[in-house]
Motif scaffolding. Structure first.
Motif, PDB file in Angstrom:
ATOM      1  N   TYR A   8      14.117   5.345  -7.851  1.00 37.09           N
ATOM      2  CA  TYR A   8      13.722   4.968  -6.496  1.00 37.09           C
ATOM      3  C   TYR A   8      12.207   4.830  -6.436  1.00 37.09           C
ATOM      4  N   VAL A   9      11.734   3.622  -6.058  1.00 35.78           N
ATOM      5  CA  VAL A   9      10.300   3.425  -5.853  1.00 35.78           C
ATOM      6  C   VAL A   9      10.078   3.351  -4.347  1.00 35.78           C
ATOM      7  N   ALA A  10       9.610   4.447  -3.760  1.00 31.71           N
ATOM      8  CA  ALA A  10       9.362   4.476  -2.314  1.00 31.71           C
ATOM      9  C   ALA A  10       8.034   3.767  -2.038  1.00 31.71           C
ATOM     10  N   GLY A  11       8.068   2.767  -1.119  1.00 34.69           N
ATOM     11  CA  GLY A  11       6.859   1.996  -0.799  1.00 34.69           C
ATOM     12  C   GLY A  11       6.673   0.838  -1.762  1.00 34.69           C
ATOM     13  N   HIS A  12       7.771   0.234  -2.213  1.00 34.86           N
ATOM     14  CA  HIS A  12       7.722  -0.778  -3.286  1.00 34.86           C
ATOM     15  C   HIS A  12       7.053  -2.079  -2.881  1.00 34.86           C
ATOM     16  N   ARG A  13       6.774  -2.256  -1.600  1.00 31.99           N
ATOM     17  CA  ARG A  13       6.081  -3.508  -1.188  1.00 31.99           C
ATOM     18  C   ARG A  13       4.589  -3.279  -0.995  1.00 31.99           C
ATOM     19  N   GLY A  14       4.127  -2.073  -1.166  1.00 27.22           N
ATOM     20  CA  GLY A  14       2.695  -1.772  -0.998  1.00 27.22           C
ATOM     21  C   GLY A  14       1.903  -2.074  -2.260  1.00 27.22           C
ATOM     22  N   LEU A  15       0.577  -1.876  -2.182  1.00 32.26           N
ATOM     23  CA  LEU A  15      -0.288  -2.141  -3.345  1.00 32.26           C
ATOM     24  C   LEU A  15       0.213  -1.385  -4.573  1.00 32.26           C
ATOM     25  N   VAL A  16       0.420  -0.077  -4.431  1.00 29.83           N
ATOM     26  CA  VAL A  16       0.793   0.753  -5.588  1.00 29.83           C
ATOM     27  C   VAL A  16       2.270   0.587  -5.927  1.00 29.83           C
ATOM     28  N   GLY A  17       3.139   0.625  -4.900  1.00 34.34           N
ATOM     29  CA  GLY A  17       4.589   0.544  -5.140  1.00 34.34           C
ATOM     30  C   GLY A  17       4.977  -0.747  -5.848  1.00 34.34           C
ATOM     31  N   ALA A  18       4.350  -1.851  -5.453  1.00 28.40           N
ATOM     32  CA  ALA A  18       4.671  -3.142  -6.084  1.00 28.40           C
ATOM     33  C   ALA A  18       4.204  -3.152  -7.542  1.00 28.40           C
ATOM     34  N   ALA A  19       3.066  -2.501  -7.802  1.00 21.28           N
ATOM     35  CA  ALA A  19       2.564  -2.448  -9.186  1.00 21.28           C
ATOM     36  C   ALA A  19       3.453  -1.558 -10.049  1.00 21.28           C
ATOM     37  N   ILE A  20       3.936  -0.451  -9.478  1.00 16.35           N
ATOM     38  CA  ILE A  20       4.848   0.425 -10.224  1.00 16.35           C
ATOM     39  C   ILE A  20       6.149  -0.322 -10.507  1.00 16.35           C
ATOM     40  N   ARG A  21       6.631  -1.074  -9.522  1.00 25.19           N
ATOM     41  CA  ARG A  21       7.861  -1.863  -9.738  1.00 25.19           C
ATOM     42  C   ARG A  21       7.645  -2.869 -10.866  1.00 25.19           C
ATOM     43  N   ARG A  22       6.507  -3.590 -10.861  1.00 22.65           N
ATOM     44  CA  ARG A  22       6.203  -4.572 -11.926  1.00 22.65           C
ATOM     45  C   ARG A  22       6.188  -3.875 -13.288  1.00 22.65           C
ATOM     46  N   ARG A  23       5.539  -2.702 -13.321  1.00 23.47           N
ATOM     47  CA  ARG A  23       5.383  -1.994 -14.602  1.00 23.47           C
ATOM     48  C   ARG A  23       6.737  -1.520 -15.110  1.00 23.47           C
ATOM     49  N   LEU A  24       7.593  -1.020 -14.229  1.00 26.62           N
ATOM     50  CA  LEU A  24       8.932  -0.552 -14.633  1.00 26.62           C
ATOM     51  C   LEU A  24       9.785  -1.729 -15.125  1.00 26.62           C
ATOM     52  N   GLU A  25       9.739  -2.828 -14.398  1.00 20.95           N
ATOM     53  CA  GLU A  25      10.544  -4.001 -14.806  1.00 20.95           C
ATOM     54  C   GLU A  25      10.049  -4.545 -16.148  1.00 20.95           C
ATOM     55  N   ALA A 222       1.054   6.012 -14.108  1.00 18.29           N
ATOM     56  CA  ALA A 222       2.184   6.671 -13.421  1.00 18.29           C
ATOM     57  C   ALA A 222       3.410   6.708 -14.335  1.00 18.29           C
ATOM     58  N   LEU A 223       3.711   5.605 -15.005  1.00 15.72           N
ATOM     59  CA  LEU A 223       4.851   5.596 -15.934  1.00 15.72           C
ATOM     60  C   LEU A 223       4.581   6.529 -17.110  1.00 15.72           C
ATOM     61  N   PHE A 224       3.337   6.461 -17.632  1.00 13.57           N
ATOM     62  CA  PHE A 224       2.942   7.315 -18.757  1.00 13.57           C
ATOM     63  C   PHE A 224       3.168   8.778 -18.408  1.00 13.57           C
ATOM     64  N   LEU A 225       2.715   9.213 -17.216  1.00 16.03           N
ATOM     65  CA  LEU A 225       2.808  10.624 -16.842  1.00 16.03           C
ATOM     66  C   LEU A 225       4.232  11.019 -16.473  1.00 16.03           C
ATOM     67  N   MET A 226       4.981  10.110 -15.856  1.00 13.82           N
ATOM     68  CA  MET A 226       6.380  10.425 -15.523  1.00 13.82           C
ATOM     69  C   MET A 226       7.142  10.713 -16.810  1.00 13.82           C
ATOM     70  N   GLU A 227       6.783  10.016 -17.885  1.00 13.48           N
ATOM     71  CA  GLU A 227       7.515  10.202 -19.152  1.00 13.48           C
ATOM     72  C   GLU A 227       6.968  11.351 -19.994  1.00 13.48           C
ATOM     73  N   ARG A 228       5.644  11.657 -19.834  1.00 10.00           N
ATOM     74  CA  ARG A 228       5.060  12.609 -20.789  1.00 10.00           C
ATOM     75  C   ARG A 228       4.484  13.874 -20.183  1.00 10.00           C
ATOM     76  N   TYR A 229       4.399  13.967 -18.851  1.00  8.58           N
ATOM     77  CA  TYR A 229       3.767  15.142 -18.246  1.00  8.58           C
ATOM     78  C   TYR A 229       4.772  15.839 -17.349  1.00  8.58           C
ATOM     79  N   ASP A 230       4.812  17.193 -17.434  1.00 10.08           N
ATOM     80  CA  ASP A 230       5.757  17.899 -16.568  1.00 10.08           C
ATOM     81  C   ASP A 230       5.166  19.241 -16.161  1.00 10.08           C
ATOM     82  N   GLY A 231       3.947  19.209 -15.626  1.00  7.44           N
ATOM     83  CA  GLY A 231       3.273  20.467 -15.275  1.00  7.44           C
ATOM     84  C   GLY A 231       3.041  20.604 -13.782  1.00  7.44           C
TER      85      GLY A 231
END
Ligand SMILES: NC(=O)C1=CN([C@@H]2O[C@H](COP(=O)(O)OP(=O)(O)OC[C@H]3O[C@@H](n4cnc5c(N)ncnc54)[C@H](OP(=O)(O)O)[C@@H]3O)[C@@H](O)[C@H]2O)C=CC1
Ligand SMILES: C[C@H]1O[C@H](OP(=O)(O)OP(=O)(O)OC[C@H]2O[C@@H](n3cnc4c(=O)[nH]c(N)nc43)[C@H](O)[C@@H]2O)[C@@H](O)[C@@H](O)C1=O
Length: 313
Positions: A8-25, A222-231
């Motif tokens: 779930y990408v909350a805010g997917h039409r915003g500056l950051v949300g749209a970029a996270i969606r692009r990066r995930l796709e 954001a993708l890098f940290l979601m996959e590699r950071y859990d602190g």
């Protein structure tokens, strides 16, 4: 994260949300869960709980928020503190209740004290008074950080918090009154060039310093940290260098190709004199920004020109 995981990408039409969606796709994640503000108002707790109960995403990128520049923050304090608190409480709590595996929360560099030693380390949080113009938004963001940390401690909920510096890029908010400095200046210089205006007015004295990170770099982090950071600890995300507002304005003038003069309106607030992030914690995890400011501004101006009709509506 598995490629078929429901994200779930909350805010997917915003500056950051749209970029996270692009990066995930681009990375091959196809099972994205998206809802517009009109489809799901995240300040409505019952609607948010019902949504998470029904959809049960495995991962959540929380990029929805009420966001604006210095003037918007200073003008609408109640809206900024209320809506951001509601969004955070509703999404973080409902995600935990629905068994979400991991949630990424986005704070901001505004959370740090107005006069924190520069560059600002994550441990200077709450070590001094906040910048008055965005203290309301900052308190909401600090509450979001504390909520992620509390849910991790009490329930073992895997929530991580990123603190981005000032962002810019395609899909930004180009509102002259409510947007941030770079999109507002791109629009101001462009419109002045089109109109043949002799000068462009920049808010404040031009002396504050700001660090600017392209939103595609932020999405990659954001993708890098979601996959590699859990602190439990927050992580600053920036480029590690800053410019004065005068230098930023001169760069935008060059990118837009505006021949006129720059003037400064000191009746407008400067805000925090400087807020350069210390990015050594992120660097130690193995990530650094790639997009230089001039290249990023050229990319953003190209997007602005391609979307002029939509922006001027
Ligand atoms: N831009 C920046 O310089 C920085 C941003 N950040 C953080 O990054 C995150 C995203 O910011 P940014 O992308 O710039 O902001 P935007 O305003 O571009 O995007 C925010 C998104 O959230 C949505 N939204 C707002 N309120 C609600 C609501 N009540 N219910 C559902 N959706 C809602 C908006 O939808 P709609 O427009 O339809 O209302 C929009 O899609 C925020 O947490 C912000 O604090 C951190 C540091 C710097
Ligand atoms: C991103 C982060 O930080 C934000 O704070 P900020 O960095 O002060 O935001 P800003 O980009 O609006 O201003 C930066 C500087 O730039 C100057 N400035 C000149 N001319 C324009 C102008 O035309 N518009 C704007 N907005 N600023 C201008 C302006 O006077 C100020 O000195 C929070 O709102 C909050 O959103 C947050 O999370």
């Amino acid at each position: 994260m598995e490629r078929d995981a429901r994200i779930y990408v909350a805010g997917h039409r915003g500056l950051v949300g749209a970029a996270i969606r692009r990066r995930l796709e681009a990375a091959g994640f196809r099972n994205l869960l998206l809802r517009t503000h009109a489809e799901l108002d995240l300040t409505d707790q019952a609607a948010v709980r019902a949504f998470f109960d029904r959809e049960r995403p495995r991962y959540v990128f929380l990029a929805a928020a009420r966001v604006g520049g210095i003037h918007a923050n200073d003008t609408y304090p109640a809206d900024f503190i209320r809506d951001n608190l509601l969004i955070e409480v509703n999404v973080i709590d409902a995600a935990w209740r629905a068994g979400v595996e991991k949630l990424l929360f986005l704070g901001s560099s505004c959370i740090y004290p107005r006069l924190a030693p520069q560059p600002m380390r994550e441990d200077c949080l709450l070590a001094g008074p906040l910048e008055p113009t965005n203290q309301w938004y900052a308190v909401a963001k600090i509450a979001g950080i504390k909520m992620c940390q509390a849910y991790r401690r009490q329930y073992g909920f895997r929530a991580i918090s990123l603190m981005p510096t000032n962002l810019y890029g395609p899909g930004d908010n180009f509102s002259l009154e409510d947007g941030h400095v770079l999109p507002a200046l791109i629009r101001r210089f462009h419109e002045a060039k089109e109109a043949g205006a002799p000068s462009v007015t920049v808010w404040g004295s031009g002396t504050p310093r700001r660090e600017f990170l392209h939103v595609d770099d932020l999405a990659d982090a954001a993708l890098f940290l979601m996959e590699r950071y859990d602190g439990e600890e927050i992580v600053n995300v920036g480029v590690g260098s800053d410019v004065t507002i005068r230098e930023a304005a001169e760069l935008v003038r060059k990118v837009v190709g505006y021949p006129g003069r720059i003037e400064f309106d000191t009746s407008r607030p400067d805000g925090t004199p400087r807020k350069l992030l210390d990015v050594s914690r992120l660097g130690a995890l193995g990530w650094s920004a790639r997009i230089p400011l001039e290249e990023g501004l050229r990319d953003t101006y190209r997007w602005f020109l391609e979307h002029l009709a939509e922006i001027r509506r």
